[in-house]
Design an enzyme around this catalytic site. Structure first.
Site, PDB file in Angstrom:
ATOM      1  N   GLY A  30      56.046 -14.706  49.152  1.00 29.37           N
ATOM      2  CA  GLY A  30      57.051 -14.578  48.093  1.00 29.37           C
ATOM      3  C   GLY A  30      56.502 -14.198  46.713  1.00 29.37           C
ATOM      4  O   GLY A  30      57.254 -14.196  45.746  1.00 29.37           O
ATOM      5  N   TRP A  43      55.452 -11.240  45.494  1.00 30.32           N
ATOM      6  CA  TRP A  43      56.075 -10.020  44.950  1.00 30.32           C
ATOM      7  C   TRP A  43      57.536 -10.281  44.600  1.00 30.32           C
ATOM      8  O   TRP A  43      58.045  -9.763  43.610  1.00 30.32           O
ATOM      9  CB  TRP A  43      55.975  -8.870  45.964  1.00 30.32           C
ATOM     10  CG  TRP A  43      54.640  -8.175  45.960  1.00 30.32           C
ATOM     11  CD1 TRP A  43      53.440  -8.732  45.610  1.00 30.32           C
ATOM     12  CD2 TRP A  43      54.366  -6.818  46.318  1.00 30.32           C
ATOM     13  NE1 TRP A  43      52.445  -7.797  45.739  1.00 30.32           N
ATOM     14  CE2 TRP A  43      52.975  -6.629  46.174  1.00 30.32           C
ATOM     15  CE3 TRP A  43      55.155  -5.760  46.751  1.00 30.32           C
ATOM     16  CZ2 TRP A  43      52.367  -5.390  46.445  1.00 30.32           C
ATOM     17  CZ3 TRP A  43      54.551  -4.534  47.028  1.00 30.32           C
ATOM     18  CH2 TRP A  43      53.167  -4.353  46.872  1.00 30.32           C
ATOM     19  N   ASP A  95      60.785 -10.652  55.997  1.00 30.01           N
ATOM     20  CA  ASP A  95      59.466 -10.902  56.598  1.00 30.01           C
ATOM     21  C   ASP A  95      59.654 -11.561  57.966  1.00 30.01           C
ATOM     22  O   ASP A  95      60.662 -12.220  58.211  1.00 30.01           O
ATOM     23  CB  ASP A  95      58.617 -11.819  55.708  1.00 30.01           C
ATOM     24  CG  ASP A  95      57.126 -11.691  56.003  1.00 30.01           C
ATOM     25  OD1 ASP A  95      56.403 -11.139  55.151  1.00 30.01           O
ATOM     26  OD2 ASP A  95      56.682 -12.111  57.101  1.00 30.01           O
ATOM     27  N   ASP A 137      62.162  -8.874  61.876  1.00 30.01           N
ATOM     28  CA  ASP A 137      61.255  -7.735  61.994  1.00 30.01           C
ATOM     29  C   ASP A 137      61.979  -6.504  61.433  1.00 30.01           C
ATOM     30  O   ASP A 137      63.039  -6.126  61.952  1.00 30.01           O
ATOM     31  CB  ASP A 137      60.923  -7.553  63.487  1.00 30.01           C
ATOM     32  CG  ASP A 137      59.927  -6.436  63.739  1.00 30.01           C
ATOM     33  OD1 ASP A 137      59.861  -5.497  62.912  1.00 30.01           O
ATOM     34  OD2 ASP A 137      59.239  -6.499  64.769  1.00 30.01           O
ATOM     35  N   ASP A 146      54.574  -4.454  51.086  1.00 34.62           N
ATOM     36  CA  ASP A 146      53.190  -4.936  51.146  1.00 34.62           C
ATOM     37  C   ASP A 146      52.889  -5.309  52.596  1.00 34.62           C
ATOM     38  O   ASP A 146      52.031  -6.130  52.876  1.00 34.62           O
ATOM     39  CB  ASP A 146      53.099  -6.187  50.232  1.00 34.62           C
ATOM     40  CG  ASP A 146      51.679  -6.516  49.815  1.00 34.62           C
ATOM     41  OD1 ASP A 146      50.823  -5.632  49.882  1.00 34.62           O
ATOM     42  OD2 ASP A 146      51.448  -7.679  49.429  1.00 34.62           O
ATOM     43  N   LYS A 191      51.843  -0.438  50.714  1.00 39.66           N
ATOM     44  CA  LYS A 191      50.410  -0.623  50.960  1.00 39.66           C
ATOM     45  C   LYS A 191      49.999   0.247  52.145  1.00 39.66           C
ATOM     46  O   LYS A 191      50.734   0.352  53.125  1.00 39.66           O
ATOM     47  CB  LYS A 191      50.147  -2.099  51.293  1.00 39.66           C
ATOM     48  CG  LYS A 191      48.699  -2.358  51.674  1.00 39.66           C
ATOM     49  CD  LYS A 191      48.296  -3.780  51.493  1.00 39.66           C
ATOM     50  CE  LYS A 191      48.956  -4.705  52.497  1.00 39.66           C
ATOM     51  NZ  LYS A 191      48.704  -6.103  52.132  1.00 39.66           N
TER      52      LYS A 191
HETATM   53  C1  LIG Z   1      50.220  -9.340  52.696  1.00 39.48           C
HETATM   54  S1  LIG Z   1      51.649 -10.161  53.281  1.00 39.48           S
HETATM   55  C2  LIG Z   1      52.769  -9.883  51.964  1.00 39.48           C
HETATM   56  C3  LIG Z   1      52.511 -10.680  50.716  1.00 39.48           C
HETATM   57  C4  LIG Z   1      53.659 -10.611  49.741  1.00 39.48           C
HETATM   58  N1  LIG Z   1      53.789  -9.288  49.171  1.00 39.48           N
HETATM   59  C5  LIG Z   1      53.502 -11.599  48.608  1.00 39.48           C
HETATM   60  O1  LIG Z   1      53.223 -11.181  47.482  1.00 39.48           O
HETATM   61  O2  LIG Z   1      53.706 -12.786  48.815  1.00 39.48           O
HETATM   62  C6  LIG Z   1      52.202  -9.070  54.546  1.00 39.48           C
HETATM   63  C7  LIG Z   1      53.422  -9.560  55.281  1.00 39.48           C
HETATM   64  O3  LIG Z   1      53.943  -8.525  56.144  1.00 39.48           O
HETATM   65  C8  LIG Z   1      54.681  -9.194  57.144  1.00 39.48           C
HETATM   66  N2  LIG Z   1      55.046  -8.316  58.268  1.00 39.48           N
HETATM   67  C9  LIG Z   1      54.226  -7.723  59.164  1.00 39.48           C
HETATM   68  N3  LIG Z   1      54.925  -7.006  60.054  1.00 39.48           N
HETATM   69  C10 LIG Z   1      56.239  -7.130  59.724  1.00 39.48           C
HETATM   70  C11 LIG Z   1      57.457  -6.627  60.274  1.00 39.48           C
HETATM   71  N4  LIG Z   1      57.460  -5.823  61.362  1.00 39.48           N
HETATM   72  N5  LIG Z   1      58.628  -6.956  59.673  1.00 39.48           N
HETATM   73  C12 LIG Z   1      58.631  -7.764  58.581  1.00 39.48           C
HETATM   74  N6  LIG Z   1      57.509  -8.281  58.015  1.00 39.48           N
HETATM   75  C13 LIG Z   1      56.330  -7.975  58.569  1.00 39.48           C
HETATM   76  C14 LIG Z   1      53.739 -10.332  57.570  1.00 39.48           C
HETATM   77  O4  LIG Z   1      54.447 -11.365  58.230  1.00 39.48           O
HETATM   78  C15 LIG Z   1      53.147 -10.760  56.219  1.00 39.48           C
HETATM   79  O5  LIG Z   1      53.762 -11.909  55.708  1.00 39.48           O
END
Ligand SMILES: C[S@@+](CC[C@H](N)C(=O)[O-])C[C@H]1O[C@@H](n2cnc3c(N)ncnc32)[C@H](O)[C@@H]1O
Length: 246
Positions: free
Chosen positions: A55, A57, A75, A91, A116, A156
């Site tokens: 959370g 961002w 997420d 997803d 991200d 990203k």
């Molecule tokens: C680096 S973290 C994000 C951090 C976030 N931007 C923050 O500032 O708190 C990447 C996130 O992408 C999510 N993710 C990966 N594949 C996904 C998908 N298919 N659908 C939704 N979220 C996904 C992961 O669960 C993970 O929590």
């Protein structure tokens, strides 16, 4: 060893700063630095935050939009509520999640998409990087057509195979596409952010398929069938002169 120590130290320093300023993740500073440079999020904006757990961002985006806008996060993992944001668990590539996003948007076009997203890491770099690139292409396919005219898309990327091809696939739809490495992610040398600004809706059709285009562009590289123009002709003023017979 020394480089490793410096990297860890920097990472810890961002983590400490995040804690001190009330952000849940040091990644919050990456968005702050992207925002300082590109001014992507404005007051009253509708923001889609893809891969929003835990959370960080979303917290930054809520501060930037003020009272009138909407921050919609999504997420795979549930996270603590972020005041002022709506966070969905699901997803992003699945129909059910996409329908819920559309419901929440209630026909409001998106001003800014911030992603991200990182898939689960298997530890095999090539596999992880390929999966991550395909996931980004899928996020473009679902969300880009929801952007308003002039909107932006930030994602990203992990440096490696396919980055150039993805940029080529999305470039026709934005007037500006750039790569940017915020200081807060410099310690992760593989990470870069793709900043796409000024979306041009008239360039997309309902059936736009960025992933297909991306895979088509990548195909020759993967199969080793890239057209090789052969060695270039070299022009020179040098000439061989026959020695005159005496
Ligand atoms: C680096 S973290 C994000 C951090 C976030 N931007 C923050 O500032 O708190 C990447 C996130 O992408 C999510 N993710 C990966 N594949 C996904 C998908 N298919 N659908 C939704 N979220 C996904 C992961 O669960 C993970 O929590």
């Amino acid at each position: 060893m020394a480089d490793h120590w410096i990297e860890n130290h920097k990472r810890d320093s961002w983590r400490r700063q995040a804690k001190a300023s009330g952000y849940r993740a040091r990644s919050a500073f990456k968005l702050i630095q992207i925002q300082e440079r590109f001014k992507l999020i404005r007051e009253g904006d509708v923001v889609l935050d893809v891969g929003s757990h835990p959370g960080g961002w979303a917290q930054v985006a809520v501060e930037l939009i003020g009272d009138g806008g909407l921050v919609l996060g999504v997420d795979l993992e549930p996270c603590q509520p972020v005041e002022g944001a709506t966070i969905l668990v699901g997803d992003i590539t699945e129909d059910l999640t996409q329908e819920r996003i559309l419901e929440e948007l209630n026909h409001r076009p998106i001003n800014t998409i911030i992603s991200d997203i990182s898939p689960d890491i298997t530890g095999k770099w090539d596999v992880d990087q390929t999966v991550a690139m395909t996931l980004v292409a899928d996020v473009f396919d679902f969300s880009m057509k929801l952007l308003c005219k002039g909107g932006s898309f930030t994602s990203k990327l992990f440096q490696g195979v396919g980055v150039e091809e993805l940029i080529k696939a999305v470039k026709p739809h934005f007037s500006e596409v750039k790569r940017f490495s915020p200081d807060a992610s410099r310690n992760s040398s593989s990470e870069v952010y793709l900043i796409c600004r000024n979306f041009m809706p008239w360039t997309v059709t309902k059936h736009i398929n960025i992933r297909k285009k991306y895979e088509e562009l990548l195909e020759p590289k993967l199969s080793g069938n890239e057209i090789d123009d052969g060695p270039k002709e070299v022009y020179s003023s040098f000439q061989v002169r026959r020695k005159k017979a005496d």
